[in-house]
Design a protein around this motif. Structure first.
Motif, PDB file in Angstrom:
ATOM      1  N   SER A  15     -10.496  16.985 -11.779  1.00 38.78           N
ATOM      2  CA  SER A  15      -9.777  17.394 -10.568  1.00 38.78           C
ATOM      3  C   SER A  15     -10.623  18.329  -9.706  1.00 38.78           C
ATOM      4  O   SER A  15     -11.157  19.329 -10.196  1.00 38.78           O
ATOM      5  CB  SER A  15      -8.468  18.099 -10.946  1.00 38.78           C
ATOM      6  OG  SER A  15      -7.544  17.173 -11.446  1.00 38.78           O
ATOM      7  N   ASN A  16     -10.734  17.987  -8.420  1.00 36.07           N
ATOM      8  CA  ASN A  16     -11.527  18.799  -7.496  1.00 36.07           C
ATOM      9  C   ASN A  16     -11.207  18.369  -6.065  1.00 36.07           C
ATOM     10  O   ASN A  16     -11.488  17.238  -5.680  1.00 36.07           O
ATOM     11  CB  ASN A  16     -13.019  18.613  -7.796  1.00 36.07           C
ATOM     12  CG  ASN A  16     -13.913  19.647  -7.142  1.00 36.07           C
ATOM     13  OD1 ASN A  16     -15.086  19.384  -6.896  1.00 36.07           O
ATOM     14  ND2 ASN A  16     -13.401  20.818  -6.845  1.00 36.07           N
ATOM     15  N   ASP A  29      -8.837  23.466  -7.890  1.00 35.56           N
ATOM     16  CA  ASP A  29      -9.340  22.996  -9.187  1.00 35.56           C
ATOM     17  C   ASP A  29     -10.828  22.653  -9.114  1.00 35.56           C
ATOM     18  O   ASP A  29     -11.366  22.323  -8.044  1.00 35.56           O
ATOM     19  CB  ASP A  29      -8.548  21.803  -9.717  1.00 35.56           C
ATOM     20  CG  ASP A  29      -7.151  22.173 -10.179  1.00 35.56           C
ATOM     21  OD1 ASP A  29      -6.907  23.377 -10.405  1.00 35.56           O
ATOM     22  OD2 ASP A  29      -6.303  21.274 -10.322  1.00 35.56           O
ATOM     23  N   GLY A  31     -12.684  20.787 -12.169  1.00 40.04           N
ATOM     24  CA  GLY A  31     -12.631  20.383 -13.564  1.00 40.04           C
ATOM     25  C   GLY A  31     -13.744  19.448 -13.988  1.00 40.04           C
ATOM     26  O   GLY A  31     -14.424  18.834 -13.169  1.00 40.04           O
ATOM     27  N   THR A  59      -4.791  25.266 -10.628  1.00 43.20           N
ATOM     28  CA  THR A  59      -3.419  24.878 -10.970  1.00 43.20           C
ATOM     29  C   THR A  59      -3.068  25.241 -12.409  1.00 43.20           C
ATOM     30  O   THR A  59      -1.955  25.681 -12.680  1.00 43.20           O
ATOM     31  CB  THR A  59      -3.184  23.372 -10.760  1.00 43.20           C
ATOM     32  OG1 THR A  59      -4.087  22.623 -11.589  1.00 43.20           O
ATOM     33  CG2 THR A  59      -3.381  22.982  -9.299  1.00 43.20           C
ATOM     34  N   HIS A  65      -9.358  20.516 -15.255  1.00 43.98           N
ATOM     35  CA  HIS A  65      -9.037  21.195 -13.999  1.00 43.98           C
ATOM     36  C   HIS A  65      -9.869  22.467 -13.793  1.00 43.98           C
ATOM     37  O   HIS A  65     -10.049  22.904 -12.662  1.00 43.98           O
ATOM     38  CB  HIS A  65      -7.548  21.549 -13.955  1.00 43.98           C
ATOM     39  CG  HIS A  65      -6.660  20.356 -13.872  1.00 43.98           C
ATOM     40  ND1 HIS A  65      -6.035  19.956 -12.715  1.00 43.98           N
ATOM     41  CD2 HIS A  65      -6.315  19.432 -14.813  1.00 43.98           C
ATOM     42  CE1 HIS A  65      -5.329  18.858 -12.938  1.00 43.98           C
ATOM     43  NE2 HIS A  65      -5.493  18.515 -14.215  1.00 43.98           N
ATOM     44  N   SER A  66     -10.371  23.036 -14.879  1.00 44.56           N
ATOM     45  CA  SER A  66     -11.075  24.324 -14.781  1.00 44.56           C
ATOM     46  C   SER A  66     -12.517  24.295 -15.281  1.00 44.56           C
ATOM     47  O   SER A  66     -13.278  25.238 -15.052  1.00 44.56           O
ATOM     48  CB  SER A  66     -10.315  25.381 -15.604  1.00 44.56           C
ATOM     49  OG  SER A  66     -10.417  25.097 -16.998  1.00 44.56           O
ATOM     50  N   SER A 165       1.053  26.820 -15.795  1.00 46.38           N
ATOM     51  CA  SER A 165       0.714  25.751 -14.850  1.00 46.38           C
ATOM     52  C   SER A 165       1.506  25.920 -13.556  1.00 46.38           C
ATOM     53  O   SER A 165       2.630  26.410 -13.557  1.00 46.38           O
ATOM     54  CB  SER A 165       0.988  24.376 -15.465  1.00 46.38           C
ATOM     55  OG  SER A 165       2.355  24.234 -15.808  1.00 46.38           O
ATOM     56  N   GLY A 187      -0.599  19.625  -8.913  1.00 44.84           N
ATOM     57  CA  GLY A 187      -1.229  19.872 -10.202  1.00 44.84           C
ATOM     58  C   GLY A 187      -0.703  18.837 -11.182  1.00 44.84           C
ATOM     59  O   GLY A 187      -0.312  17.736 -10.794  1.00 44.84           O
ATOM     60  N   ASP A 188      -0.685  19.164 -12.452  1.00 45.94           N
ATOM     61  CA  ASP A 188      -0.069  18.285 -13.447  1.00 45.94           C
ATOM     62  C   ASP A 188       1.380  18.720 -13.616  1.00 45.94           C
ATOM     63  O   ASP A 188       1.653  19.886 -13.923  1.00 45.94           O
ATOM     64  CB  ASP A 188      -0.802  18.379 -14.784  1.00 45.94           C
ATOM     65  CG  ASP A 188      -2.155  17.690 -14.752  1.00 45.94           C
ATOM     66  OD1 ASP A 188      -2.486  17.089 -13.710  1.00 45.94           O
ATOM     67  OD2 ASP A 188      -2.886  17.759 -15.755  1.00 45.94           O
ATOM     68  N   GLU A 212       0.098  13.989  -8.713  1.00 46.70           N
ATOM     69  CA  GLU A 212      -0.567  13.358  -9.858  1.00 46.70           C
ATOM     70  C   GLU A 212       0.153  12.076 -10.240  1.00 46.70           C
ATOM     71  O   GLU A 212       1.348  11.910  -9.968  1.00 46.70           O
ATOM     72  CB  GLU A 212      -0.609  14.319 -11.044  1.00 46.70           C
ATOM     73  CG  GLU A 212       0.737  14.638 -11.665  1.00 46.70           C
ATOM     74  CD  GLU A 212       0.803  14.278 -13.151  1.00 46.70           C
ATOM     75  OE1 GLU A 212       0.238  13.232 -13.532  1.00 46.70           O
ATOM     76  OE2 GLU A 212       1.434  15.035 -13.896  1.00 46.70           O
ATOM     77  N   HIS A 431      -5.163  11.703  -9.461  1.00 43.43           N
ATOM     78  CA  HIS A 431      -5.057  12.013 -10.894  1.00 43.43           C
ATOM     79  C   HIS A 431      -4.338  10.909 -11.668  1.00 43.43           C
ATOM     80  O   HIS A 431      -3.370  11.144 -12.386  1.00 43.43           O
ATOM     81  CB  HIS A 431      -4.321  13.349 -11.078  1.00 43.43           C
ATOM     82  CG  HIS A 431      -4.558  13.995 -12.416  1.00 43.43           C
ATOM     83  ND1 HIS A 431      -4.018  13.511 -13.582  1.00 43.43           N
ATOM     84  CD2 HIS A 431      -5.262  15.097 -12.777  1.00 43.43           C
ATOM     85  CE1 HIS A 431      -4.371  14.290 -14.589  1.00 43.43           C
ATOM     86  NE2 HIS A 431      -5.129  15.249 -14.130  1.00 43.43           N
TER      87      HIS A 431
END
Length: 543
Positions: A15-16, A29, A31, A59, A65-66, A165, A187-188, A212, A431
């Motif tokens: 994720s970016n 994000d 990730g 997120t 994501h990170s 989250s 996000g998720d 997502e 996503h």
């Protein structure tokens, strides 16, 4: 003023996204890619200058994501990383573990290269880079609007996926604009009937929504059915007398499974269950963080904690901290082992699988998403043998896939969450694998929303006027090219439709309220089927 799609488009990991205006560049994000996505993007550099990024909005803590934030800092990023307080704690645990795994992997590859006369391999980033990145964390509370930069307001809302989250609401403006453009990043999202965390927050207004689509084409079993399946499988495993292996993410999924074991033991107090092990050094810290953030947990868990009953400590449970303790489990005849990684792409689950996957009395429970290209996905898809640590291992174990324990919302939950937005909202579906993204986009379009499925590298003009009415989803050609033809997929969906309609014929719709609720959905379904039939060249129905 635009939104750049830089990751997790037509795929589930990495994720970016970038909000770009004349005054600032902000990432949402950053990730890492996993599974087949990792192979596809191996060696890629950032498509932007990290020194020019003003801030990162995170997120949640999961590595997809990170995981590239330390690399971002290593290459010159010096802005703040905004996230919730729980995410700030969990991301420290996960990034430190990520750096350790990268170091070990680089050392292994270096030894392998040395035998071939090839140069050494360097990890993507080091533990020192993680330390540097953690210094830029700037936690903010849920539900407060904060202006992080001139012309950019943000608010973090509960996403229900893992602890901390967030759905991120952003208000984006430039000089001279009458009103900001509101972009929401889902996000998720977790299930609407959350078990560990609270359910996702309701958001109603937006100009654009990045949503997502991990399970955009699938439904989870009900919680009741999932727990019944889990009980039946565990009773079978107890009778078999062998090992139970549960590849699990140590953030959220491990805590969820410990809680499910606790409930099962209360329901079946006489079940002779083997000892339960969470084989993960960082699992200890993660579970402590969950217990410390009691206010973010569901009401049921808060009540248990208030009564002194720890929901994360089933009978016979213990943490496994050292490598020696982990290896000792392999000599045991039985035991229930939870270990990472959740997709069997590394970690301690690998040596447990190597020592037990070939045994018929072993039971393997898959309780989370298995991305394409991962060992977990190959096992779930029916591989007869798999290669682990350089050795071919026969797959003889009993396999159980329990998607009902997923921390992701399924198709129905995603559509229900999305339906609360006003019809002016334009959805950007990300996503998700191409088929799941396409399925969710069609569902959103059928609900009256304009939708598009971008590919990595696409840009969205945030000032473009909204269309007057929803049309067929705009799908990037690069996404369409990745939707593989599989006759079994078509057959499976048609069989499911047939089963559902046969079941409905046996149910009499007796009252007006049911008629009003169901009939519009049936008409919509008929329209979609007729469209699909026409696109597929099926003969036209006789009038």
């Amino acid at each position: 003023m635009k939104l750049r799609i830089l990751g997790a488009a037509g795929e589930v990991t990495g994720s970016n996204y970038m909000i770009e205006t004349a005054g600032y560049k902000v990432l949402v994000d950053c990730g890492t890619h996993q599974g087949a996505d990792e192979e596809r993007h191996e060696g890629e550099s950032f498509p932007y200058d990290p020194t020019g990024i003003d801030a990162v909005l995170l997120t949640h803590a999961h590595i997809d994501h990170s995981g590239r934030i330390p690399l971002l800092v290593k290459l010159g990023f010096k802005g703040k990383i905004y996230c919730t307080h729980a995410t700030a704690e969990l991301v420290e645990v996960l990034l430190r573990d990520s750096a350790r795994i990268m170091k070990e992997d680089a050392e292994w590859r270096t030894r392998k290269n040395a035998r071939k006369g090839l140069p050494p391999v360097e990890p993507l980033y080091s533990e020192r880079d993680v330390e540097d990145a953690l210094a830029y964390r700037s936690p903010i509370p849920y539900d407060e609007v904060v202006e992080i930069l001139p012309g950019l307001g943000v608010r973090f809302r509960e996403a229900g996926h893992i602890l901390g989250s967030a759905i991120i609401e952003t208000w984006i403006s430039e000089e001279g604009m009458e009103k900001p453009v509101k972009v929401v990043f889902s996000g998720d999202l977790g299930p609407l009937d959350g078990v560990i965390e609270k359910p996702p927050a309701v958001v109603e207004e937006a100009d654009f929504v990045l949503i997502e689509s991990t399970y955009g084409d699938r439904l989870h079993k009900s919680l009741e059915d999932t727990r019944a399946e889990f009980q039946q499988a565990m009773e079978a495993a107890v009778r078999a007398g062998g090992k139970v292996l549960i590849p699990t993410f140590v953030v959220d999924r491990a805590q969820r499974m410990l809680y499910e074991f606790k409930l099962l033991q209360k329901k079946l107090p006489d079940l002779k269950m083997a000892n339960i092990y969470l084989d993960s050094p960082m699992g200890v810290k993660t579970t402590e963080i969950y217990s410390e953030h009691e206010t973010l947990l569901s009401r049921e868990l808060k009540e248990m904690l208030a009564s002194g009953d720890d929901p994360f400590e089933p009978r016979g449970f213990s943490f496994i901290r050292t490598a020696e303790e982990s290896r000792a489990i392999n000599a045991m005849d039985d035991g229930i082992v939870l270990a990472g990684s959740g997709m069997c792409s590394g970690g301690r689950i690998m040596h447990h699988l190597k020592h037990s996957l070939y045994k018929k009395d072993t039971h393997v429970f898959f309780v989370g998403y298995q991305a394409y290209g991962t060992l977990g996905r190959r096992i779930v898809d029916g591989a007869k043998t798999v290669r682990i640590a350089g050795e071919e291992i026969s797959v003889k174990a009993q396999l159980h896939t329990l998607n009902g324990f997923s921390a992701h919302a399924d198709r129905d939950d995603l559509l229900r969450w999305a339906s609360l937005f006003t019809k002016k909202a334009r959805f950007v579906v990300v996503h998700g694998e191409p088929k799941s993204a396409e399925s969710l986009a069609l569902g959103l379009r059928d609900a009256g929303y304009s939708t598009r499925i971008p590919a990595i590298g696409d840009e969205i003009d945030l000032t473009a006027p909204a269309p007057e009415k929803a049309a067929m989803p705009e799908i990037s050609k690069r996404i369409l090219d990745r939707i593989d033809f599989n006759p079994k997929d078509v057959e499976s969906v048609l069989n499911l439709i047939s089963e559902r309609t046969d079941a409905m014929r046996e149910t009499l719709i007796k009252n007006e309220e049911q008629y009003r609720n169901i009939m519009p959905l049936l008409i919509s379904a008929r329209t979609l089927l007729e469209t699909a039939a026409a696109l597929g060249g099926a003969p036209e129905e006789k009038k």
